[in-house]
Design an enzyme around this catalytic site. Structure first.
Site, PDB file in Angstrom:
ATOM      1  CB  ILE A   1      -0.960  -0.005   1.200  1.00 15.95           C
ATOM      2  CG1 ILE A   1      -1.954  -1.158   1.082  1.00 15.95           C
ATOM      3  CG2 ILE A   1      -1.705   1.329   1.295  1.00 15.95           C
ATOM      4  CD1 ILE A   1      -2.816  -1.362   2.314  1.00 15.95           C
TER       5      ILE A   1
ATOM      6  CB  SER B   1      -2.295   2.091   8.660  1.00 14.76           C
ATOM      7  OG  SER B   1      -1.566   2.365   7.482  1.00 14.76           O
ATOM      8  NE  ARG B   2      -5.839  -2.925  11.358  1.00 18.53           N
ATOM      9  CZ  ARG B   2      -6.237  -3.078  10.104  1.00 18.53           C
ATOM     10  NH1 ARG B   2      -6.467  -2.005   9.342  1.00 18.53           N
ATOM     11  NH2 ARG B   2      -6.400  -4.290   9.602  1.00 18.53           N
TER      12      ARG B   2
ATOM     13  CG  ASP C   1     -10.685   4.855   5.809  1.00 21.86           C
ATOM     14  OD1 ASP C   1     -11.843   5.300   5.635  1.00 21.86           O
ATOM     15  OD2 ASP C   1     -10.364   3.673   5.564  1.00 21.86           O
TER      16      ASP C   1
ATOM     17  CD  GLU D   1     -11.935   1.272  12.937  1.00 22.78           C
ATOM     18  OE1 GLU D   1     -12.233   0.362  12.157  1.00 22.78           O
ATOM     19  OE2 GLU D   1     -11.152   2.189  12.634  1.00 22.78           O
TER      20      GLU D   1
ATOM     21  CG  HIS E   1     -11.790   0.595   8.433  1.00 24.42           C
ATOM     22  ND1 HIS E   1     -11.156   0.357   9.626  1.00 24.42           N
ATOM     23  CD2 HIS E   1     -11.081  -0.086   7.498  1.00 24.42           C
ATOM     24  CE1 HIS E   1     -10.124  -0.439   9.427  1.00 24.42           C
ATOM     25  NE2 HIS E   1     -10.051  -0.725   8.131  1.00 24.42           N
ATOM     26  CD  GLN E   2     -15.650   5.760   1.746  1.00 24.15           C
ATOM     27  OE1 GLN E   2     -15.986   6.448   2.711  1.00 24.15           O
ATOM     28  NE2 GLN E   2     -15.786   6.171   0.500  1.00 24.15           N
ATOM     29  CB  ALA E   3      -8.973   3.125   2.634  1.00 24.88           C
TER      30      ALA E   3
END
Length: 332
Positions: free
Chosen positions: A155, A233-234, A258, A263, A295-297
């Site tokens: 990535i 990432s996280r 993201d 979450e 968290h859509q990436a």
């Protein structure tokens, strides 16, 4: 081969059922995340399929072993939510999808950067209300800016190549250098130097015990004033409280995320008619220079198709290997 899916959304069903045309797999779908509250409902399955916010800790793994589950299949790249030592101890195999579509995540990261910088989301809303003023929409050229990238796996590598197309100067930190990126003009530097030099900092590394809250009060203090931070990432890579203070002091010029450390009870749900009790997230969303997606990436047609194909291939390969050898195999 029987698989119990957790944290299931409608699109998960769609893509996994699409890849099961040969009928090799029997599915059970649960909307809830996997955790101690639901694990005892698992019955007569060979594998459980989990996502980023499922809690596969020692307690859960012990029950899975008791229930005869032989495989934990992650339909994502990260595996920080699985106690690998406990899985090995209880003889349960673990597999993941390390490279479903790195371009999907990299492209979303760039989209967030462009939106945050050029304020296209605000411009869109203005024009919809017949407000054609440009006041407050000023951005800056990406060309010539220094972009710091933490993590140059698949990535991070895709992100670097996109940003090179914008004419940016690229610096990176990783425990392992990518020779192709070096040949393309990327410079690997110590983390402190990357913090000092970057106009834009993008995180593309897995979450480990060693790098949790790597962006904290101390590291943020070593960065340029007005730096833009991106995280797809996280969430645990960022100390959110420290980031809020950096936004208030104008140390951070902008934040696009993201992912979010807390979450689990928020993302992937419609809470539009609910009072969100997470005060930290509410404070974060109050800043005009913060952009948050849920968290859509990863969420492209290509990525979801690859996730389903790879996950099912992992399940089939692992379970067949266990039958042949009588011993679980870690495929991470």
């Amino acid at each position: 081969m029987k698989i119990a899916f957790f944290s299931t959304q409608p699109y998960d069903r769609l893509f996994f059922e699409r890849e099961n045309t040969a009928g090799k797999f029997n599915y059970q779908f649960y909307e809830t995340h996997l955790g101690p509250h639901i694990v005892r409902a698992v019955e007569r399955v060979d594998a459980v399929c989990v996502f980023v916010n499922d809690k596969v800790n020692r307690e859960v793994i012990a029950v899975l072993a008791e229930k005869g589950v032989r495989l934990i299949a992650l339909r994502c790249a990260g595996f920080n939510n699985v106690d690998l030592a406990a899985a090995k101890e209880y003889g349960i195999s673990v597999c993941r999808v390390p490279a479903y579509s790195p371009e999907a995540v990299a492209e979303h990261t760039v989209a967030m950067l462009l939106t945050l910088n050029r304020k296209t989301h605000k411009a869109y809303n203005r024009v919809r209300e017949q407000n054609f003023s440009l006041n407050g929409l000023l951005g800056f050229n990406l060309h010539g800016r220094t972009v710091g990238v933490v993590g140059t796996g698949k990535i991070g590598k895709a992100f670097c190549r996109i940003m090179r197309g914008f004419g940016c100067r690229l610096l990176a930190f990783d425990l392992y250098q990518d020779d192709e990126l070096v040949q393309e003009g990327l410079h690997y530097v110590p983390l402190d130097e990357l913090y000092r030099e970057a106009d834009i900092l993008s995180l593309h590394c897995p979450l480990t015990e060693d790098n949790k809250h790597m962006l904290n009060k101390q590291s943020l203090g070593r960065m340029k004033d007005g730096v833009i931070v991106l995280n797809t990432s996280r969430g645990g890579l960022i100390d959110t409280v420290a980031v809020i203070e950096a936004l208030k002091s104008r140390k951070l010029g902008g934040l696009a995320i993201d992912v979010y450390e807390q979450e689990e009870k928020i993302f992937f749900r419609d809470l539009s008619n609910t009072v969100i009790e997470d005060d930290t997230l509410q404070r974060l969303m109050s800043f005009p220079n913060v952009l948050i997606t849920a968290h859509q990436a990863f969420f492209t047609d290509e990525a979801l198709g690859q996730i389903a194909r790879t996950t099912l291939a992992n399940v089939e390969k692992n379970l067949q290997q266990q039958v042949r050898e009588g011993d679980p195999a870690f495929l991470l």
